[in-house]
Structure formats: C-alpha cells, structure tokens
Design an enzyme around this catalytic site. Structure first.
Site, PDB file in Angstrom:
ATOM      1  N   LYS A 162       8.609   3.069   5.074  1.00 58.47           N
ATOM      2  CA  LYS A 162       7.461   3.298   5.950  1.00 58.47           C
ATOM      3  C   LYS A 162       6.313   2.338   5.602  1.00 58.47           C
ATOM      4  O   LYS A 162       5.737   1.685   6.471  1.00 58.47           O
ATOM      5  CB  LYS A 162       6.978   4.756   5.837  1.00 58.47           C
ATOM      6  CG  LYS A 162       5.882   5.077   6.835  1.00 58.47           C
ATOM      7  CD  LYS A 162       5.384   6.492   6.696  1.00 58.47           C
ATOM      8  CE  LYS A 162       4.327   6.563   5.617  1.00 58.47           C
ATOM      9  NZ  LYS A 162       3.739   7.897   5.469  1.00 58.47           N
ATOM     10  N   ASP A 203       6.184   8.079  10.509  1.00 61.39           N
ATOM     11  CA  ASP A 203       5.504   9.074   9.680  1.00 61.39           C
ATOM     12  C   ASP A 203       5.701  10.462  10.293  1.00 61.39           C
ATOM     13  O   ASP A 203       6.466  10.628  11.246  1.00 61.39           O
ATOM     14  CB  ASP A 203       4.015   8.721   9.509  1.00 61.39           C
ATOM     15  CG  ASP A 203       3.208   9.024  10.765  1.00 61.39           C
ATOM     16  OD1 ASP A 203       3.810   9.284  11.832  1.00 61.39           O
ATOM     17  OD2 ASP A 203       1.960   9.034  10.674  1.00 61.39           O
TER      18      ASP A 203
END
Ligand code: SF4
Length: 225
Positions: free
Chosen positions: A127, A145
């Site tokens: 991420k 997310d």
C-alpha cells in the site's frame, strides 16, 4: 444484483466512476510532502493513524531530518519524541531510521521507483509503495486502504464483495484491470474521499450519495434508516 453479468458490472463501474469524477474533480493526496522521501516517511507514519495527525508532526520531523542521510543517523528516542502523538510511534521511529539506512546504503539516498525495490524497505508494504509510486513519481499505483476495501465492496465492484476479510492484493489486481494505469492513483483517491465523506464505515449517507440509484447496497442501508 446477484445475477449481474460481468459486462454489466464493468459498465456500471465505469458509469459510477464517471459520477465520482464529477463529484471529486481534482483529488489530492491528503499527506503533506515536498519530496519522495518525505512522502515515504509520511506514508509509513500514516499506518493506523489519520493523515491529519501525520501532517501535524511532519513539519518538525522534516525540518530535523530532511533527507535519508540525516534520518539514518538519528537517535531513535529523538525521532520518537517528534512522532509520539501517533500510534505505534516506537516501531515507526525504528522503521524510519532503518529504511533511511537502507536508502543510503543501497540506493544512494534516493527513493527507488519500483514496487519490487520499495517493498524491500523496512516498514514499507504494497500500500505504501503504491502511494509513493502514484503520488511522488506519477507512476501507476493503486493504494488499497480500508476505504477502498469498503467502498469497492458495497458497490460490488469486486467479485468477492461479500468476503469479510478480502485480500488487498487481490482487490488491487481485480479493480485495476478495468481502468487505465494513469487513472489508478486518482481512482484510489476518489474512493478514499468518497469513503470518508459519504460511504462511511458505520452508517453510510446513502440518501445524499450520487451513486444511490445504481449502488447494490443502497436499498439495504436506506431501508435501515
Ligand atoms: S449508495 Fe450508500 S453504500 Fe452505495 S456507495 Fe453510496 S454511500 Fe456507499
């Protein structure tokens, strides 16, 4: 909706995304930064923490340690003191110093520009790497997310929308195949902003949502109001 064909789902996805583009014409990264290193640091700090809180500590942190060279020589306690208002500040301070040492020793103090290299740095997962690729280097990056997971699930953009523990890497691969790479970062920004503003975790604001005529979850939430 359960019998929606793949072609219909993809067409709906694109129509809903066009709507999001109208609602959010100019999405921006919520973390403040001026260099790739600063964004890398801010993103590591943002784990389990709001961007707003991160932006409150980074001015002093960046002033004290503007590049990996200064950060790699920092005392852990000094970094901890600058970021102690954030969750997991001890582990994060350690990660920042260790990743800076790696940047200096392996990358001549430069933040690398590939996913493969970025994820070898301490505290840097997929991420974080996607955030840096997309926002610091303008390269394809689709950060997944908690907001992206929730919104793509409620909209049934992903086939495993009913999976209570979906795999972020699977989501990244599935969603990005339907959008051009130069749109991935803005796509992620818009999903995150939509998730924060309307499609909130506890009680989504479906009555005010521009997607409520096509969203497969709207009826469920609206009837519960
Ligand atoms: S209609 Fe409701 S559930 Fe669907 S995207 Fe909008 S806020 Fe989320």
């Amino acid at each position: 909706m359960s019998r929606e064909s793949k072609a219909a789902r993809v067409a709906r996805m694109h129509a809903e995304y066009a709507q999001l583009c109208e609602e959010i014409p100019d999405p921006q990264c919520a973390l403040n930064f001026e260099t790739p290193f600063q964004l890398l640091v801010a993103t590591v700090l943002s784990a389990q923490c709001t961007d707003k809180r991160v932006n409150m500590v980074t001015p002093d942190l960046f002033a004290a340690y503007p590049t990996p060279f200064e950060m790699s020589r920092a005392q852990e306690l000094d970094v901890q003191n600058l970021i102690h208002s954030l969750g997991f500040f001890r582990a994060k301070a350690r990660h920042l110093i260790n990743l800076s040492m790696e940047l200096v020793s392996r990358f001549n103090g430069e933040v690398p520009r590939t996913m493969e290299e970025l994820v070898t740095l301490p505290g840097v997962g997929r991420k974080t790497a996607n955030v840096v690729l997309g926002n610091a280097f303008d390269l394809p990056g689709f950060p997944v997310d908690t907001h992206v997971i929730r919104v793509t699930g409620r909209l049934h953009w992903r086939t495993d929308w009913d999976n209570p523990k979906p795999d972020p890497v699977h989501i990244e691969r599935e969603i990005t195949q339907y959008f051009p790479p130069n749109e991935w970062t803005n796509l992620s920004h818009r999903l995150i902003l939509h998730g924060r503003a309307l499609c909130t975790a506890r009680k989504p604001h479906c009555a005010d949502c521009p997607l409520n005529t096509t969203c497969p979850s709207a009826q469920f939430f609206l009837s519960a109001e």
